[in-house]
Design a protein around this motif. Structure first.
Motif, PDB file in Angstrom:
ATOM      1  N   PRO A  17      45.640 -16.697  94.648  1.00 33.36           N
ATOM      2  CA  PRO A  17      46.947 -16.154  94.261  1.00 33.36           C
ATOM      3  C   PRO A  17      46.851 -14.662  93.935  1.00 33.36           C
ATOM      4  N   GLY A  18      47.976 -14.039  93.761  1.00 40.63           N
ATOM      5  CA  GLY A  18      48.039 -12.610  93.496  1.00 40.63           C
ATOM      6  C   GLY A  18      47.689 -12.224  92.076  1.00 40.63           C
ATOM      7  N   PHE A  19      46.960 -13.045  91.367  1.00 34.41           N
ATOM      8  CA  PHE A  19      46.513 -12.703  90.012  1.00 34.41           C
ATOM      9  C   PHE A  19      45.038 -13.059  89.879  1.00 34.41           C
ATOM     10  N   ALA A  20      44.371 -12.336  89.005  1.00 36.32           N
ATOM     11  CA  ALA A  20      42.953 -12.584  88.750  1.00 36.32           C
ATOM     12  C   ALA A  20      42.796 -13.251  87.391  1.00 36.32           C
ATOM     13  N   ILE A  21      41.661 -13.854  87.201  1.00 36.72           N
ATOM     14  CA  ILE A  21      41.321 -14.430  85.899  1.00 36.72           C
ATOM     15  C   ILE A  21      40.006 -13.806  85.473  1.00 36.72           C
ATOM     16  N   SER A  22      40.006 -13.214  84.323  1.00 37.64           N
ATOM     17  CA  SER A  22      38.797 -12.617  83.784  1.00 37.64           C
ATOM     18  C   SER A  22      37.782 -13.726  83.499  1.00 37.64           C
ATOM     19  N   THR A  23      36.570 -13.539  83.972  1.00 40.90           N
ATOM     20  CA  THR A  23      35.512 -14.513  83.697  1.00 40.90           C
ATOM     21  C   THR A  23      35.288 -14.640  82.196  1.00 40.90           C
ATOM     22  N   ALA A  24      35.333 -13.515  81.487  1.00 41.04           N
ATOM     23  CA  ALA A  24      35.171 -13.546  80.026  1.00 41.04           C
ATOM     24  C   ALA A  24      36.290 -14.359  79.378  1.00 41.04           C
ATOM     25  N   GLU A  25      37.516 -14.206  79.880  1.00 40.98           N
ATOM     26  CA  GLU A  25      38.648 -14.976  79.350  1.00 40.98           C
ATOM     27  C   GLU A  25      38.439 -16.470  79.597  1.00 40.98           C
ATOM     28  N   GLY A  85      34.607 -21.421  90.674  1.00 40.42           N
ATOM     29  CA  GLY A  85      34.126 -20.655  89.526  1.00 40.42           C
ATOM     30  C   GLY A  85      35.131 -20.628  88.392  1.00 40.42           C
ATOM     31  N   SER A  86      35.419 -19.422  87.890  1.00 44.25           N
ATOM     32  CA  SER A  86      36.378 -19.268  86.804  1.00 44.25           C
ATOM     33  C   SER A  86      37.785 -19.002  87.326  1.00 44.25           C
ATOM     34  N   GLY A  87      37.994 -19.141  88.645  1.00 46.73           N
ATOM     35  CA  GLY A  87      39.306 -18.920  89.236  1.00 46.73           C
ATOM     36  C   GLY A  87      39.477 -17.456  89.595  1.00 46.73           C
ATOM     37  N   SER A  88      40.500 -17.089  90.196  1.00 45.01           N
ATOM     38  CA  SER A  88      41.697 -17.847  90.492  1.00 45.01           C
ATOM     39  C   SER A  88      41.701 -18.495  91.875  1.00 45.01           C
ATOM     40  N   THR A  89      40.608 -18.385  92.621  1.00 42.51           N
ATOM     41  CA  THR A  89      40.554 -19.007  93.939  1.00 42.51           C
ATOM     42  C   THR A  89      40.400 -20.519  93.815  1.00 42.51           C
ATOM     43  N   VAL A  90      41.149 -21.235  94.654  1.00 40.10           N
ATOM     44  CA  VAL A  90      41.027 -22.681  94.786  1.00 40.10           C
ATOM     45  C   VAL A  90      40.667 -22.942  96.237  1.00 40.10           C
ATOM     46  N   PHE A  91      39.780 -23.904  96.472  1.00 36.94           N
ATOM     47  CA  PHE A  91      39.365 -24.170  97.845  1.00 36.94           C
ATOM     48  C   PHE A  91      39.579 -25.622  98.216  1.00 36.94           C
ATOM     49  N   ALA A  92      39.672 -25.845  99.523  1.00 37.16           N
ATOM     50  CA  ALA A  92      39.736 -27.193 100.076  1.00 37.16           C
ATOM     51  C   ALA A  92      38.714 -27.279 101.195  1.00 37.16           C
ATOM     52  N   ILE A  93      37.927 -28.325 101.204  1.00 37.09           N
ATOM     53  CA  ILE A  93      37.006 -28.591 102.298  1.00 37.09           C
ATOM     54  C   ILE A  93      37.746 -29.460 103.304  1.00 37.09           C
ATOM     55  N   VAL A  94      37.679 -29.052 104.573  1.00 34.54           N
ATOM     56  CA  VAL A  94      38.394 -29.753 105.645  1.00 34.54           C
ATOM     57  C   VAL A  94      37.432 -30.038 106.805  1.00 34.54           C
ATOM     58  N   PRO A  95      37.774 -31.023 107.655  1.00 34.12           N
ATOM     59  CA  PRO A  95      36.861 -31.411 108.738  1.00 34.12           C
ATOM     60  C   PRO A  95      36.712 -30.397 109.871  1.00 34.12           C
ATOM     61  N   SER A  96      37.722 -29.576 110.130  1.00 34.32           N
ATOM     62  CA  SER A  96      37.654 -28.699 111.294  1.00 34.32           C
ATOM     63  C   SER A  96      38.451 -27.418 111.066  1.00 34.32           C
ATOM     64  N   GLN A  97      38.220 -26.445 111.924  1.00 27.94           N
ATOM     65  CA  GLN A  97      38.983 -25.202 111.870  1.00 27.94           C
ATOM     66  C   GLN A  97      40.461 -25.484 112.105  1.00 27.94           C
ATOM     67  N   GLN A 114      52.606 -14.921  99.193  1.00 32.22           N
ATOM     68  CA  GLN A 114      52.055 -14.178  98.053  1.00 32.22           C
ATOM     69  C   GLN A 114      50.595 -14.521  97.763  1.00 32.22           C
ATOM     70  N   THR A 115      50.128 -15.633  98.259  1.00 35.82           N
ATOM     71  CA  THR A 115      48.758 -16.068  98.023  1.00 35.82           C
ATOM     72  C   THR A 115      47.916 -15.770  99.251  1.00 35.82           C
ATOM     73  N   TRP A 116      46.818 -15.033  99.048  1.00 32.35           N
ATOM     74  CA  TRP A 116      45.890 -14.757 100.140  1.00 32.35           C
ATOM     75  C   TRP A 116      45.195 -16.060 100.500  1.00 32.35           C
ATOM     76  N   SER A 117      44.966 -16.272 101.785  1.00 28.25           N
ATOM     77  CA  SER A 117      44.257 -17.472 102.211  1.00 28.25           C
ATOM     78  C   SER A 117      43.401 -17.156 103.428  1.00 28.25           C
ATOM     79  N   ALA A 118      42.365 -17.959 103.603  1.00 33.17           N
ATOM     80  CA  ALA A 118      41.467 -17.798 104.743  1.00 33.17           C
ATOM     81  C   ALA A 118      40.880 -19.156 105.097  1.00 33.17           C
ATOM     82  N   VAL A 119      40.561 -19.316 106.369  1.00 31.84           N
ATOM     83  CA  VAL A 119      39.887 -20.507 106.870  1.00 31.84           C
ATOM     84  C   VAL A 119      38.528 -20.045 107.377  1.00 31.84           C
TER      85      VAL A 119
END
Length: 138
Positions: A17-25, A85-97, A114-119
């Motif tokens: 998403p378009g926001f970060a989460i501080s690891t310290a936070e 990790g500490s966010g804000s990225t969330v991932f999904a494992i999928v079988p194929s491209q 608004q949310t960056w994504s990549a495969v």
């Protein structure tokens, strides 16, 4: 943290998403959790039991991440979803491209751009890295 070995033919979808989460936070919130809340929900997978202990500290404040993770888990393409990790990225494992691109497209249609994504391939080999020489010289 324990390493896991995943099959070479799996893919991963990353959603940031378009926001970060501080690891310290995140760790500060984790320290304040009750002792019985400090172990993340474990999911038994074919790669072993997986969990992220920081989710309990982060998801109550960043509600979209919990919504995103739950949405990903409901999708037919998703084998497994977790906050990274500490966010804000969330991932999904999928079988194929193709599954990853379908999931990414459905996500964009439902949640917008608004949310960056990549495969990406889950276990890239040396030949999968574009510009690897440039990265080595950074």
């Amino acid at each position: 943290i324990e390493p896991r070995v995943f099959p070479d033919d799996l893919w991963i979808c990353l959603f940031k998403p378009g926001f970060a989460i501080s690891t310290a936070e995140a760790y500060g919130a984790y320290v304040r959790l009750a002792a019985d809340c400090k172990r993340g929900t474990e999911t038994d997978t074919r790669w072993g039991n997986l969990r992220n202990d920081l989710e309990a500290a982060v998801l109550p404040k960043y509600l979209f991440l919990g919504l995103l993770k739950d949405w990903l888990k409901e999708q037919s393409e998703t084998l497994y979803a977790l906050m990274s990790g500490s966010g804000s990225t969330v991932f999904a494992i999928v079988p194929s491209q193709a599954d990853g691109e379908t999931l990414q497209g459905r996500f964009r249609a439902q949640f917008g751009e608004q949310t960056w994504s990549a495969v990406c391939t889950l276990n890239p080999n040396e030949n999968d890295w574009i510009g690897k020489q440039d990265v080595a010289n950074w």
